[in-house]
Design a protein around this motif. Structure first.
Motif, short mmCIF file in Angstrom:
data_model
loop_
_atom_site.label_atom_id
_atom_site.label_comp_id
_atom_site.label_asym_id
_atom_site.label_seq_id
_atom_site.Cartn_x
_atom_site.Cartn_y
_atom_site.Cartn_z
N LEU A 157 16.18 -33.72 -10.60
CA LEU A 157 15.90 -32.59 -11.83
C LEU A 157 15.65 -33.61 -13.11
CD1 LEU A 157 15.18 -29.89 -13.25
CD2 LEU A 157 17.90 -29.77 -13.22
N GLU A 158 16.40 -34.46 -13.06
CA GLU A 158 16.28 -35.14 -14.56
C GLU A 158 14.96 -36.28 -14.15
OE1 GLU A 158 18.50 -39.24 -15.34
OE2 GLU A 158 19.50 -37.74 -16.61
N LEU A 159 14.57 -36.54 -13.09
CA LEU A 159 13.27 -37.21 -13.03
C LEU A 159 12.25 -36.39 -13.36
CD1 LEU A 159 13.75 -39.47 -9.65
CD2 LEU A 159 13.14 -40.16 -12.22
N ALA A 160 12.31 -35.06 -12.88
CA ALA A 160 11.24 -33.91 -13.29
C ALA A 160 11.29 -33.66 -14.79
CB ALA A 160 11.74 -32.67 -12.65
N THR A 161 12.24 -33.90 -15.37
CA THR A 161 12.40 -33.48 -16.73
C THR A 161 11.65 -34.84 -17.72
OG1 THR A 161 14.79 -34.34 -17.16
CG2 THR A 161 14.31 -32.02 -16.87
N THR A 162 11.93 -36.13 -17.08
CA THR A 162 11.61 -37.14 -17.51
C THR A 162 9.97 -37.17 -17.43
OG1 THR A 162 13.57 -38.27 -17.22
CG2 THR A 162 11.66 -39.54 -17.42
N LEU A 163 9.48 -36.71 -16.19
CA LEU A 163 8.12 -36.85 -15.93
C LEU A 163 7.54 -35.84 -16.89
CD1 LEU A 163 8.04 -37.07 -12.06
CD2 LEU A 163 7.18 -38.66 -13.82
N ALA A 164 8.02 -34.58 -17.10
CA ALA A 164 7.47 -33.74 -18.19
C ALA A 164 7.10 -33.88 -19.54
CB ALA A 164 8.66 -32.54 -18.11
N LEU A 165 7.67 -35.31 -19.70
CA LEU A 165 7.34 -35.94 -21.04
C LEU A 165 6.29 -36.67 -20.77
CD1 LEU A 165 11.02 -36.56 -22.23
CD2 LEU A 165 9.64 -34.73 -23.00
N ASP A 166 5.50 -36.94 -19.83
CA ASP A 166 4.38 -37.59 -19.51
C ASP A 166 4.52 -39.01 -19.89
OD1 ASP A 166 1.89 -37.85 -18.41
OD2 ASP A 166 0.86 -37.21 -20.17
N PRO A 167 5.46 -39.81 -19.46
CA PRO A 167 5.67 -41.06 -20.01
C PRO A 167 4.76 -42.22 -19.53
CG PRO A 167 7.36 -40.70 -18.33
CD PRO A 167 6.65 -39.39 -18.49
N GLU A 168 4.20 -43.03 -20.08
CA GLU A 168 3.45 -44.25 -19.42
C GLU A 168 4.47 -45.15 -19.13
OE1 GLU A 168 0.07 -47.19 -20.91
OE2 GLU A 168 0.97 -46.03 -22.30
#
Length: 251
Positions: A157-168
């Protein structure tokens, strides 16, 4: 040589006379998974916190895509596209998995975290949030409060919330810490999948995962760079065997 996505030059951090990291110069190439490894006390976490601006360096410089970010704040580098996770899962336990991701999407779009916002306002992010949960294998857990998720699922879930920020660039602090064998394999595969089209820097102790997952490895010892290269190169280095692998066998 292509421009590095992240580069440090002479990075140093002193704490009241103690030098935690000294003269560290590393390059993170675009589109790669790069690991920082080392025995306890090697300086990995300090280096990671310097890169993500949770600590200010005593000397040296940090560059992101050629831009000097040495004195920027954490939120400023996050807006540039560098997003970090934490060793301890940083999700809202009383909210469902879906709500956690919707809130992250809300922030990524420049909106505030309005916990009191109407369901209608938050539901505009529902479709994308569900897609991210499915991507990390949490589709069936969407309505489960984060606090009730098994440990490995909580890290997903933490990875999903990180991906939600659309990081490069994703910076992952021991993403496999505390996981059982099944969760380790699942999460490593997930990191490999979400790394497509991104750069990843990770602090990790699991050498088996580092060997399979990472393109390049920087080994730290006593706050300095001991060796750097792919796994085959660093694992044959006598200094690495003595300082890291050999030391771990005696713990």
């Amino acid at each position: 040589m292509a421009e590095a996505i992240i580069e440090t030059r002479g990075l140093t951090k002193n704490f009241r006379g103690f030098t935690a990291v000294s003269d560290i110069s590393i390059r993170i190439e675009p589109g790669t998974i790069h690991a920082l490894i080392g025995a306890n006390g090697a300086g990995k976490t300090t280096c990671f916190n310097l890169l993500t601006k949770f600590l200010e360096p005593s000397a040296g410089s940090i560059f992101y895509k050629g831009r000097d970010i040495t004195h920027l704040k954490p939120d400023q580098v996050a807006r540039l596209g560098m997003v970090r996770s934490f060793q301890i899962s940083a999700v809202f336990g009383h909210l469902s998995a879906l709500e956690n991701v919707k809130l992250a999407l809300q922030r990524q779009r420049g909106e505030s975290y309005d916990f009191w916002a109407s369901h209608h306002r938050l539901d505009q992010h529902r479709e994308r949030a569900m897609a991210l949960l499915v991507d990390v294998g949490l589709g069936q857990w969407a309505d489960t409060p984060a606090a009730e998720l098994p440990y490995g699922r909580k890290r997903a879930l933490e990875l999903a919330t990180t991906l939600a920020l659309d990081p490069e660039v994703m910076l992952l602090d021991e993403p496999l810490a505390g996981m059982g064998t099944e969760d380790v394999g699942r999460t490593a595969e997930l990191i490999h999948r979400v790394a497509e089209g991104r750069s990843v820097l990770m602090v990790e102790h699991n050498l088996g995962v580092v060997a399979e997952l990472c393109d390049r490895i920087t080994v730290l010892a006593r706050g300095e760079v001991l060796a750097e290269g792919d796994y085959a190169t660093v694992s044959r280095d006598p200094r690495v065997i003595e300082s890291y692998i050999g030391g771990a066998r005696h713990d």
